[in-house]
Scaffold this motif. Structure first.
Motif, mmCIF file in Angstrom:
data_model
loop_
_atom_site.group_PDB
_atom_site.id
_atom_site.type_symbol
_atom_site.label_atom_id
_atom_site.label_comp_id
_atom_site.label_asym_id
_atom_site.label_seq_id
_atom_site.Cartn_x
_atom_site.Cartn_y
_atom_site.Cartn_z
ATOM 1 N N ARG A 45 -100.132 75.945 -1.183
ATOM 2 C CA ARG A 45 -99.031 75.578 -2.075
ATOM 3 C C ARG A 45 -98.699 76.818 -2.861
ATOM 4 O O ARG A 45 -99.573 77.425 -3.473
ATOM 5 C CB ARG A 45 -99.456 74.505 -3.085
ATOM 6 C CG ARG A 45 -99.562 73.147 -2.553
ATOM 7 C CD ARG A 45 -98.210 72.557 -2.233
ATOM 8 N NE ARG A 45 -98.145 72.413 -0.826
ATOM 9 C CZ ARG A 45 -97.062 72.208 -0.116
ATOM 10 N NH1 ARG A 45 -95.906 72.131 -0.654
ATOM 11 N NH2 ARG A 45 -97.093 72.091 1.163
ATOM 12 N N VAL A 89 -96.098 78.313 -5.813
ATOM 13 C CA VAL A 89 -95.175 77.864 -6.842
ATOM 14 C C VAL A 89 -93.978 78.794 -6.932
ATOM 15 O O VAL A 89 -94.053 79.960 -6.588
ATOM 16 C CB VAL A 89 -95.913 77.801 -8.197
ATOM 17 C CG1 VAL A 89 -95.012 77.319 -9.306
ATOM 18 C CG2 VAL A 89 -97.124 76.898 -8.089
ATOM 19 N N ARG A 147 -89.233 65.617 -6.281
ATOM 20 C CA ARG A 147 -90.280 66.631 -6.119
ATOM 21 C C ARG A 147 -91.659 65.990 -5.969
ATOM 22 O O ARG A 147 -92.469 66.422 -5.148
ATOM 23 C CB ARG A 147 -90.261 67.606 -7.291
ATOM 24 C CG ARG A 147 -91.166 68.798 -7.056
ATOM 25 C CD ARG A 147 -90.964 69.866 -8.097
ATOM 26 N NE ARG A 147 -91.811 71.015 -7.809
ATOM 27 C CZ ARG A 147 -92.001 71.995 -8.660
ATOM 28 N NH1 ARG A 147 -91.380 71.990 -9.836
ATOM 29 N NH2 ARG A 147 -92.788 73.001 -8.352
ATOM 30 N N ASN A 172 -93.753 66.551 -2.490
ATOM 31 C CA ASN A 172 -95.057 67.209 -2.496
ATOM 32 C C ASN A 172 -96.132 66.313 -1.912
ATOM 33 O O ASN A 172 -96.992 66.765 -1.165
ATOM 34 C CB ASN A 172 -95.442 67.652 -3.911
ATOM 35 C CG ASN A 172 -94.969 69.047 -4.209
ATOM 36 O OD1 ASN A 172 -95.502 70.013 -3.702
ATOM 37 N ND2 ASN A 172 -93.933 69.148 -5.017
ATOM 38 N N GLY A 195 -99.206 68.400 -0.508
ATOM 39 C CA GLY A 195 -99.462 69.381 -1.562
ATOM 40 C C GLY A 195 -99.967 68.759 -2.840
ATOM 41 O O GLY A 195 -100.403 67.612 -2.889
ATOM 42 N N ASP A 196 -99.904 69.550 -3.883
ATOM 43 C CA ASP A 196 -100.346 69.126 -5.202
ATOM 44 C C ASP A 196 -99.469 68.001 -5.734
ATOM 45 O O ASP A 196 -98.321 67.843 -5.325
ATOM 46 C CB ASP A 196 -100.279 70.302 -6.180
ATOM 47 C CG ASP A 196 -101.199 71.436 -5.781
ATOM 48 O OD1 ASP A 196 -102.248 71.153 -5.173
ATOM 49 O OD2 ASP A 196 -100.863 72.593 -6.059
ATOM 50 N N VAL A 204 -97.057 66.756 -8.284
ATOM 51 C CA VAL A 204 -96.117 67.338 -9.235
ATOM 52 C C VAL A 204 -95.289 66.174 -9.775
ATOM 53 O O VAL A 204 -94.347 65.738 -9.126
ATOM 54 C CB VAL A 204 -95.204 68.393 -8.569
ATOM 55 C CG1 VAL A 204 -94.241 68.984 -9.578
ATOM 56 C CG2 VAL A 204 -96.033 69.475 -7.908
ATOM 57 N N LEU A 259 -89.151 75.882 -4.876
ATOM 58 C CA LEU A 259 -90.102 75.309 -5.823
ATOM 59 C C LEU A 259 -91.534 75.355 -5.292
ATOM 60 O O LEU A 259 -92.444 75.737 -6.003
ATOM 61 C CB LEU A 259 -89.719 73.863 -6.155
ATOM 62 C CG LEU A 259 -88.328 73.675 -6.752
ATOM 63 C CD1 LEU A 259 -87.987 72.196 -6.850
ATOM 64 C CD2 LEU A 259 -88.236 74.349 -8.105
ATOM 65 N N ASP A 260 -91.741 74.921 -4.067
ATOM 66 C CA ASP A 260 -93.068 74.859 -3.463
ATOM 67 C C ASP A 260 -92.930 75.155 -1.979
ATOM 68 O O ASP A 260 -91.877 74.915 -1.389
ATOM 69 C CB ASP A 260 -93.683 73.459 -3.624
ATOM 70 C CG ASP A 260 -93.658 72.967 -5.057
ATOM 71 O OD1 ASP A 260 -94.428 73.497 -5.869
ATOM 72 O OD2 ASP A 260 -92.872 72.056 -5.352
ATOM 73 N N ASN A 261 -94.001 75.648 -1.371
ATOM 74 C CA ASN A 261 -94.005 75.788 0.080
ATOM 75 C C ASN A 261 -95.424 75.750 0.598
ATOM 76 O O ASN A 261 -96.375 75.806 -0.169
ATOM 77 C CB ASN A 261 -93.254 77.035 0.549
ATOM 78 C CG ASN A 261 -94.029 78.313 0.379
ATOM 79 O OD1 ASN A 261 -95.130 78.338 -0.150
ATOM 80 N ND2 ASN A 261 -93.449 79.402 0.822
ATOM 81 N N GLY A 262 -95.568 75.631 1.889
ATOM 82 C CA GLY A 262 -96.898 75.607 2.475
ATOM 83 C C GLY A 262 -96.834 75.719 3.980
ATOM 84 O O GLY A 262 -95.764 75.625 4.586
#
Length: 161
Positions: A5, A7, A80, A84, A89-90, A92, A140-143
């Protein structure tokens, strides 16, 4: 299992002030499509969203693709928090309107793609996800992962060609 993840601010996705909030939560007929520049989206979605998501995907493939090409690009409108969760992911919290973009191909992770204090794995990833703000397209986020996220759990899945 999601490997990383990252930010906002650590990934330069795209930050364009282009409105597409009207497409959030909207439905599109499955037989229709929209074209924006070199990109066609099915089912139809706001033309701006189609073009911006196509560009983000192309940029991410260049950055992480190791010279390869994406075999599939899809995205879905969500919040979001839900995006996520779907991407593994985390947590959020919040209801910020976003697009969850999933790119299928062969990707190579950089130093930001691994948990803290672990050595990079030589294995490639097959899924790259990016979460971008739905009105500005700011990353905002990626993975990266070897397992695809279930985009259909969030709504109508748009395919970019």
């Amino acid at each position: 299992m999601r490997i990383s993840r990252v930010v906002a601010g650590t990934v330069a996705v795209v930050a364009l002030a282009s409105g597409c909030a009207s497409s959030i939560g909207g439905s599109a007929s499955t037989g229709s499509s929209v074209t924006s520049g070199p990109y066609t989206c099915r089912p139809a979605v706001d033309a701006s969203a189609c073009g911006q998501v196509g560009k983000i995907a192309a940029d991410d493939v260049k950055r992480h693709g190791g010279g390869g090409a994406a075999t599939l690009v899809q995205f879905v409108a969500s919040t979001r928090e839900k995006a996520n969760k779907a991407a593994g992911g985390d947590i959020v919290p919040g209801d910020q309107k976003v697009y969850l973009i999933q790119i299928t191909g062969n990707f190579i992770g950089g130093p930001d793609s691994y948990p803290c204090c672990t050595a990079p794995s030589p294995r490639p990833f097959t899924e790259l996800t990016a979460i971008v703000d739905a009105s500005t397209f700011m990353g905002l986020d990626n993975g990266m992962s070897s397992q695809p996220a279930d985009l259909s759990s969030l709504g109508t899945v748009i395919t970019v060609q």
